[in-house]
Design an enzyme around this catalytic site. Sequence first.
Site, short mmCIF file in Angstrom:
data_model
loop_
_atom_site.label_atom_id
_atom_site.label_comp_id
_atom_site.label_asym_id
_atom_site.label_seq_id
_atom_site.Cartn_x
_atom_site.Cartn_y
_atom_site.Cartn_z
N ASP A 268 -2.72 8.92 -4.70
CA ASP A 268 -3.24 7.82 -4.13
C ASP A 268 -4.81 8.04 -4.04
O ASP A 268 -5.18 9.18 -4.14
CB ASP A 268 -2.71 7.19 -2.59
CG ASP A 268 -3.39 5.83 -2.39
OD1 ASP A 268 -4.08 5.13 -2.90
OD2 ASP A 268 -2.58 5.09 -1.45
C1 NOJ Z 1 -5.21 2.79 -1.95
C2 NOJ Z 1 -4.07 2.20 -1.57
O1 NOJ Z 1 -3.20 2.99 -0.76
C3 NOJ Z 1 -3.15 1.92 -3.14
O2 NOJ Z 1 -2.15 1.22 -2.79
C4 NOJ Z 1 -4.19 1.27 -4.20
O3 NOJ Z 1 -3.47 1.27 -5.38
C5 NOJ Z 1 -5.27 2.32 -4.16
N1 NOJ Z 1 -6.09 2.61 -3.11
C6 NOJ Z 1 -6.15 2.08 -5.43
O4 NOJ Z 1 -6.85 0.60 -4.99
#
Ligand code: NOJ
Length: 741
Positions: A268
């Site tokens: 993530d």
């Molecule tokens: C953080 C989020 O937890 C995730 O779900 C998301 O896809 C990414 N950022 C990218 O924006």
Amino acid sequence: MTATSADTLTRRPEARERAQALLSEMTLAEKIGQMSQVEATHGYAPDYLAERLRAGDIGSVINNVDVGIINELQRIAVEESRLGIPLLIGRDVIHGFKTIFPIPLGQGATWNPELVEEGARVAAREAAKCGVNWTFAPMIDISRDPRWGRIAESFGECVLLTSTLGVAMVKGFQGDSLATNGSIAACAKHFAGYGAVESGRDYATTNIPDTKLRNVYFRPFNAAVDAGVSTVMTSFSDLNGVPATGNRYILTEVLRGEWDFDGFVVSDWDSIRQLQIHGLTENDRESACEAVDAGVDMEMAGDAFSGNLSGLVEEGRVSEARIDAAVMKILTLKFDLGLFENPYTDPESLPGYASEPALEAARLAALQSCVLLKNNARALPLDTGAVSSLAVIGPLADAPYEQLGTWIFDGDPDLSVTPLTAIRDFVGEDVDVRYVRAMQNSRSRDTADFDVAASTAAQCDAVLLFLGEESILSGEAHSRADIGLPGAQEELVRRVRAAGKPVIAVILAGRPLTLSDVVGEVDAILYAWHPGTMGGPAIADLLFGIESPSGKLPATFPRVVGQIPIYYSQKNGGKPPNRDNVVHIDDIEAFAPQTSLGMSAFHLDTCFTPLFPFGHGLSYTNFVYENVRVSDDEIELGGTVTISAELSNRGDVEAEEVVQLYTRDLVGSITRPVKELKGFRRERLRPGETRTVSFDLHTDDLTFSGRDGRRVVEPGLFHAWIGGSSDIDLHTAFRIVASRS
Ligand code: NOJ
């Protein structure tokens, strides 16, 4: 019924061979470049990324949706780097791109995999039109805590519902072949256990015993892997002491070792460097080492990999074979997507944004997502022949942006049709519609306009109150400790109620709210979640009876926050609460008094039952279930039993019902939930019609992970229920035997 029965994706047979050949030509630096994703949001990306692209330092970019810029980034990567490897272009396309569908929790309430698949297909085509080839969806974290803001992005609390709809979404994004124009790669996230964050506070710790991980949190991911999902994203959260992004057990032993996942794992956002903040590592180098060793193949928006992997390989702490394995999977996806043949996007090759069919699909999804929680004395549907004036009151009646919900980076509020507009369109000149916003937003405590709201209510024949939460109150990092109606909304309900007219509440929200103090003050409640672009027309069709509501709750509605976690598939415990002790007030289960002799699993101050159970949802007709039967009282391991019931439409309108099958495994080597959803289906019946609905259940559908983590199905007695909610009594029983005597 299993969630994994979907056809899997067709991969290109030559993709792996071509990836292998390309890999053999790559330097270590080029390989590490493929493992790095960078942000392309700021300024003119081709300018500040060009040098790194030419050097082969970047495998993917995130967060740019300008097709001109994306084509230029691809051109530099393909024409000006040594090996000409195209880019993965990532974007959060969560519940629509330009045409916004209901939030995933609302889509969960449709219990309709075909609609979810179609919604993802529309979103994929719209996103692909500007060069996006990879989305970070579906989010298939089981969510049993409505305080968690990200419950909005989930399909709710149930393993089978989440697995089935997650697979449908993967299929919608990826299509039959990733190489088809308009298909994009999907990403199952967040692996694993993110939905169990303590007290629903986003990013907090999770502690989940292995049997629960395997029987609950892992299951939708296993189903997505079986359906061919291209990528998996790690969770931000700490899992049993080892943050998911550094957790080798889940990312390598389970995901690859047990499930044979052949796609790649992305971290993530910056979650590799956060391993240090968790307290797992001392610095970025150690974080990169832990993450790559655990099984992370690409880093999202961080520089721990790009800054440290080559040093770690030189030191011999990370093998080049591990790097090769990661890069192979990334390149294979690029070949599967057809990017080497065609890295560029021609927007004209795909349908326009918000096309008629896209808007119609969004309207249907919104229509089927709305759940009728309460309908006293047939307050709904409204009869336009009988009302000449309608008061439309509340902060969410005409809020084009708010009805779209969380994660709508590319959604266009100008496309939204609000409930107020749709109601006016529907009634035309026949009914006098008087609108009072009453509150600037849902959180407002200003009651200055409540007098006008109350007097308008008094002057009209009926009141439509549009309440809830605006979109900012749910989603990532937007958890709430108190999940009642925010601001002065409850007071608004009481003031309007005092006018003495029928009051219908339509609630737009990103989570289940605690509505105990509201439910007795209104005649009907239609729960619309954040319904998306076409929310208004869908709600109007339901309010005026063009269609009967057919949504069912994908998550339990607690009475009070103190009941959380409350979900239908709980364990019985050794001292389960006793239904006979429930006290009713006005036909509503109110509480179950606990005395010194009670000695069972009650709270002293509220009933143990929820306000509205999982699977609940009323209709304008009266569906009756009778004669639940099994085909055989006894089946052998490996056999199939058919469970059926008669469903009748005893009302006077045609309507659709979500028929639900639950089972209970009465005795197990680990204790089993009191009910588990095992099948569901939409059935449309005319007034007076009766139909036999049946589900075939194979003994494999009854497996669970036992004490040693392996999936088993154990002989013994099972109960089976068929009905229109998880809170049903009509059941039958069958027995699984090792072999028939
Ligand atoms: C953080 C989020 O937890 C995730 O779900 C998301 O896809 C990414 N950022 C990218 O924006």
